[in-house]
Design an enzyme around this catalytic site. Structure first.
Site, PDB file in Angstrom:
ATOM      1  N   ASN A  24       0.809  -1.222   0.000  1.00 42.08           N
ATOM      2  CA  ASN A  24       0.000   0.000   0.000  1.00 42.08           C
ATOM      3  C   ASN A  24       0.841   1.271   0.000  1.00 42.08           C
ATOM      4  O   ASN A  24       0.316   2.361  -0.177  1.00 42.08           O
ATOM      5  CB  ASN A  24      -0.962   0.008   1.193  1.00 42.08           C
ATOM      6  CG  ASN A  24      -2.127  -0.941   0.980  1.00 42.08           C
ATOM      7  OD1 ASN A  24      -2.265  -1.524  -0.095  1.00 42.08           O
ATOM      8  ND2 ASN A  24      -2.954  -1.115   1.997  1.00 42.08           N
ATOM      9  N   CYS A 120     -10.761  -5.025  -5.275  1.00 40.85           N
ATOM     10  CA  CYS A 120     -11.360  -5.950  -4.311  1.00 40.85           C
ATOM     11  C   CYS A 120     -12.878  -5.786  -4.262  1.00 40.85           C
ATOM     12  O   CYS A 120     -13.394  -4.691  -4.436  1.00 40.85           O
ATOM     13  CB  CYS A 120     -10.822  -5.664  -2.912  1.00 40.85           C
ATOM     14  SG  CYS A 120      -9.273  -6.466  -2.548  1.00 40.85           S
ATOM     15  N   ASP A 309      -7.651  -3.648   7.110  1.00 42.24           N
ATOM     16  CA  ASP A 309      -6.896  -4.685   6.389  1.00 42.24           C
ATOM     17  C   ASP A 309      -6.410  -5.807   7.308  1.00 42.24           C
ATOM     18  O   ASP A 309      -5.840  -6.794   6.826  1.00 42.24           O
ATOM     19  CB  ASP A 309      -5.695  -4.061   5.656  1.00 42.24           C
ATOM     20  CG  ASP A 309      -6.129  -3.315   4.406  1.00 42.24           C
ATOM     21  OD1 ASP A 309      -7.313  -3.416   4.020  1.00 42.24           O
ATOM     22  OD2 ASP A 309      -5.283  -2.612   3.818  1.00 42.24           O
ATOM     23  N   ARG A 401      -1.807 -10.718  -5.024  1.00 39.98           N
ATOM     24  CA  ARG A 401      -1.795  -9.256  -5.149  1.00 39.98           C
ATOM     25  C   ARG A 401      -1.028  -8.615  -3.997  1.00 39.98           C
ATOM     26  O   ARG A 401      -0.506  -7.512  -4.152  1.00 39.98           O
ATOM     27  CB  ARG A 401      -3.234  -8.715  -5.143  1.00 39.98           C
ATOM     28  CG  ARG A 401      -4.021  -9.030  -6.410  1.00 39.98           C
ATOM     29  CD  ARG A 401      -5.356  -8.325  -6.390  1.00 39.98           C
ATOM     30  NE  ARG A 401      -5.193  -7.008  -5.851  1.00 39.98           N
ATOM     31  CZ  ARG A 401      -6.006  -6.417  -4.984  1.00 39.98           C
ATOM     32  NH1 ARG A 401      -7.100  -7.021  -4.584  1.00 39.98           N
ATOM     33  NH2 ARG A 401      -5.770  -5.212  -4.538  1.00 39.98           N
TER      34      ARG A 401
HETATM   35  C1  UD1 Z   1      -6.566   1.955   1.050  1.00 39.71           C
HETATM   36  C2  UD1 Z   1      -5.796   0.650   1.020  1.00 39.71           C
HETATM   37  C3  UD1 Z   1      -6.688  -0.499   1.431  1.00 39.71           C
HETATM   38  C4  UD1 Z   1      -7.324  -0.216   2.783  1.00 39.71           C
HETATM   39  C5  UD1 Z   1      -8.005   1.145   2.793  1.00 39.71           C
HETATM   40  C6  UD1 Z   1      -8.514   1.548   4.157  1.00 39.71           C
HETATM   41  C7  UD1 Z   1      -4.174   1.019  -0.717  1.00 39.71           C
HETATM   42  C8  UD1 Z   1      -3.670   0.667  -2.056  1.00 39.71           C
HETATM   43  N1  UD1 Z   1      -5.296   0.433  -0.315  1.00 39.71           N
HETATM   44  O1  UD1 Z   1      -7.627   1.805   0.099  1.00 39.71           O
HETATM   45  O2  UD1 Z   1      -5.883  -1.679   1.492  1.00 39.71           O
HETATM   46  O3  UD1 Z   1      -8.276  -1.212   3.065  1.00 39.71           O
HETATM   47  O4  UD1 Z   1      -7.087   2.163   2.362  1.00 39.71           O
HETATM   48  O5  UD1 Z   1      -7.479   1.550   5.081  1.00 39.71           O
HETATM   49  O6  UD1 Z   1      -3.544   1.775   0.005  1.00 39.71           O
HETATM   50  N2  UD1 Z   1     -14.475   6.486   0.281  1.00 39.71           N
HETATM   51  C9  UD1 Z   1     -15.457   7.324  -0.162  1.00 39.71           C
HETATM   52  N3  UD1 Z   1     -15.161   8.183  -1.180  1.00 39.71           N
HETATM   53  C10 UD1 Z   1     -13.927   8.249  -1.748  1.00 39.71           C
HETATM   54  C11 UD1 Z   1     -12.922   7.385  -1.274  1.00 39.71           C
HETATM   55  C12 UD1 Z   1     -13.221   6.516  -0.250  1.00 39.71           C
HETATM   56  O7  UD1 Z   1     -16.582   7.289   0.321  1.00 39.71           O
HETATM   57  O8  UD1 Z   1     -13.727   9.064  -2.656  1.00 39.71           O
HETATM   58  C13 UD1 Z   1     -14.773   5.520   1.368  1.00 39.71           C
HETATM   59  C14 UD1 Z   1     -14.664   4.077   0.886  1.00 39.71           C
HETATM   60  O9  UD1 Z   1     -15.841   3.662   0.274  1.00 39.71           O
HETATM   61  C15 UD1 Z   1     -14.389   3.356   2.162  1.00 39.71           C
HETATM   62  C16 UD1 Z   1     -13.557   4.367   2.962  1.00 39.71           C
HETATM   63  O10 UD1 Z   1     -13.784   5.629   2.365  1.00 39.71           O
HETATM   64  O11 UD1 Z   1     -15.567   3.095   2.846  1.00 39.71           O
HETATM   65  C17 UD1 Z   1     -12.068   4.056   2.975  1.00 39.71           C
HETATM   66  O12 UD1 Z   1     -11.565   4.100   1.682  1.00 39.71           O
HETATM   67  P1  UD1 Z   1     -10.085   4.604   1.347  1.00 39.71           P
HETATM   68  O13 UD1 Z   1      -9.421   5.071   2.580  1.00 39.71           O
HETATM   69  O14 UD1 Z   1     -10.177   5.533   0.200  1.00 39.71           O
HETATM   70  O15 UD1 Z   1      -9.412   3.277   0.871  1.00 39.71           O
HETATM   71  P2  UD1 Z   1      -8.467   3.068  -0.361  1.00 39.71           P
HETATM   72  O16 UD1 Z   1      -7.554   4.218  -0.520  1.00 39.71           O
HETATM   73  O17 UD1 Z   1      -9.255   2.628  -1.526  1.00 39.71           O
END
Ligand code: UD1
Length: 423
Positions: A24, A120, A309, A401
């Site tokens: 990550n 995922c 995670d 992955r």
């Molecule tokens: C990253 C990690 C993933 C981890 C997650 C939370 C990487 C590559 N992946 O994913 O392994 O599980 O952080 O720790 O670093 N959300 C919104 N709007 C947005 C973006 C996010 O509502 O524009 C929500 C998502 O639906 C989710 C929450 O925010 O419920 C957390 O998402 P986010 O922190 O963005 O996770 P990722 O960056 O995708």
């Protein structure tokens, strides 16, 4: 597709295990290598993972030279020639994290077209916070045909408040802001160690990012960045997975180079359960006697809360601890699919929306199960080690992955686990 066959029941993990650089962390670091027009960027301690190959291909698709020296875990990127502004669907669709190239391409080229990400299947994963933040910086955004198009002759510094501390949105906006005019503040920013790692890399490139690891990031835009060298931070989730594996097998394992501070939320729950977790010169040692452990309540939260995670792996531990444990998943909905598979192994659990009650300490039996996502795969493998008889875990593409040589590492600690090709 490959599968694991695990002979479980008597497994007790003992020995040392080495941890890789963080998946990550390296994915956004690779996205950051798009930014500099001068000099090469060199990333060291890069893990050999499917997601890294995918991200390398996303970057290559922009006409950037990417060389992955796997013998030395090193990626060298030369983005000094003009780059394309379209991230190809072929690779972006394979991995949600590839959305973090949107900010860097836009900041460098003034225009970017990136496919909506896949990834995922752990619930709805919108990208509204990424897009709102870029709009606040002056970008015009449109969506059609599965693509997002963003245009801004020149991004402008802005005050951004995020409704939720999204990791990916924080990274995307931080990278975009490095080349924007003036100052950007991101309030309610994500505070994960991978955010700090990215900020350090950007600053080595000549950016001015302040406050990483706190709720407010301040980024002063600069006119250009140059390539830099950086060591990828250790993978706290891989480390955490081995901590849980040691705890649930009454093991004694030294997790080398694991960073205590990064795993503090997990360690505090292990200690509350009665697991011995100690810091040594070379890493973190985990020792336990499962029969003595106590059930706990865990709630996943953005960092520095308990990491989502680690949720699946921790439920595997809860399954072997006598008594009733509770897991509340607040970050992603639909992230309990592994529990349905673990039910096939005899797990007694009730799930109500974001809460799972786990009646631990009941006998578990090996069974054929399917990985449903990356961390679920790890959880099923760990459960297979403690269930009586044979467990077959299918759909290993998820595991590849994010875990390098997982079965070799577990086998070297004493697990009976083999990988077979189903072809
Ligand atoms: C990253 C990690 C993933 C981890 C997650 C939370 C990487 C590559 N992946 O994913 O392994 O599980 O952080 O720790 O670093 N959300 C919104 N709007 C947005 C973006 C996010 O509502 O524009 C929500 C998502 O639906 C989710 C929450 O925010 O419920 C957390 O998402 P986010 O922190 O963005 O996770 P990722 O960056 O995708």
């Amino acid at each position: 597709m490959d599968k694991f066959i695990i002979e479980g029941g008597q497994t007790r993990l003992e020995g040392d295990v080495v941890i890789e650089g963080a998946k990550n962390a390296v994915l956004p670091l690779l996205a950051a290598t798009i930014l500099p027009k001068n000099g090469k960027s060199v990333l060291k301690n890069v893990p050999i993972l499917l997601d890294v190959f995918t991200m390398n291909n996303v970057v290559r698709g922009l006409d950037i030279e990417v060389d992955f020296d796997q013998d030395n875990n090193q990626v060298t990127v030369d983005a000094s020639k003009p780059i394309k502004d379209i991230a190809p669907y072929e690779y972006v669709s394979q991995m949600r994290a590839s959305i973090v190239v949107l900010g860097p391409i836009l900041a460098r080229n003034g225009h970017a077209k990136v496919s909506m990400p896949g990834g995922c299947t752990i619930g709805s994963r919108p990208i509204d916070l990424h897009l709102k933040g870029l709009e606040a910086m002056g970008a015009k955004i449109s969506q059609s045909g599965g693509d997002i198009t963003a245009t801004a002759e020149h991004l402008k510094g802005a005050k951004i408040y995020m409704d939720f501390p999204s990791v990916g949105a924080t990274q995307n906006l931080m990278m975009a802001a490095t080349l924007a005019d003036g100052m950007t503040t991101i309030e309610n920013a994500a505070r994960e160690p991978e955010i700090v790692d990215l900020a350090q890399f950007l600053n080595k490139m000549g950016a001015d990012v302040r406050g990483a690891g706190t709720e407010t990031l301040t980024i002063y835009g600069v006119s250009e960045l140059k390539g830099a060298e950086h060591d990828v931070v250790q993978d706290r989730i891989e480390a955490g997975t081995f901590m849980v594996a040691a705890a649930m097998t009454s093991g004694n394992v030294l997790i080398k180079d694991a960073v205590w501070e990064h795993n503090r939320p997990l360690i505090s729950k292990l200690l509350e359960m009665g697991v011995s977790v100690t810091e040594e010169d070379k890493g973190i040692r985990v020792q336990s006697d499962v029969s003595q452990l106590k059930p706990v309540l865990v709630k996943t939260l953005p960092h520095p809360g308990f990491p989502t995670d680690m949720q699946a792996q921790f439920t595997a531990l809860m399954a072997v601890v006598n008594g009733e444990s509770t897991m509340i998943e607040t970050v992603f909905e639909n992230r309990f699919q592994h529990l349905e598979e673990m039910r096939r192994m005899g797990l007694q659990t009730e799930i109500l929306r974001e809460t799972a009650i786990i009646h631990g300490g009941k006998e578990l039996q090996g069974a054929p199960v399917m990985s449903t996502d990356l961390r679920a795969s790890a959880a099923l493998i760990l459960t297979g080690m403690v269930a009586n008889g044979e467990t077959v875990v299918g759909k290993l593409s998820h595991l590849d992955r994010g875990y390098y040589h997982f079965h070799h590492k577990l086998a070297s600690l004493g697990a009976s686990i083999k990988r077979f090709s189903e072809d």
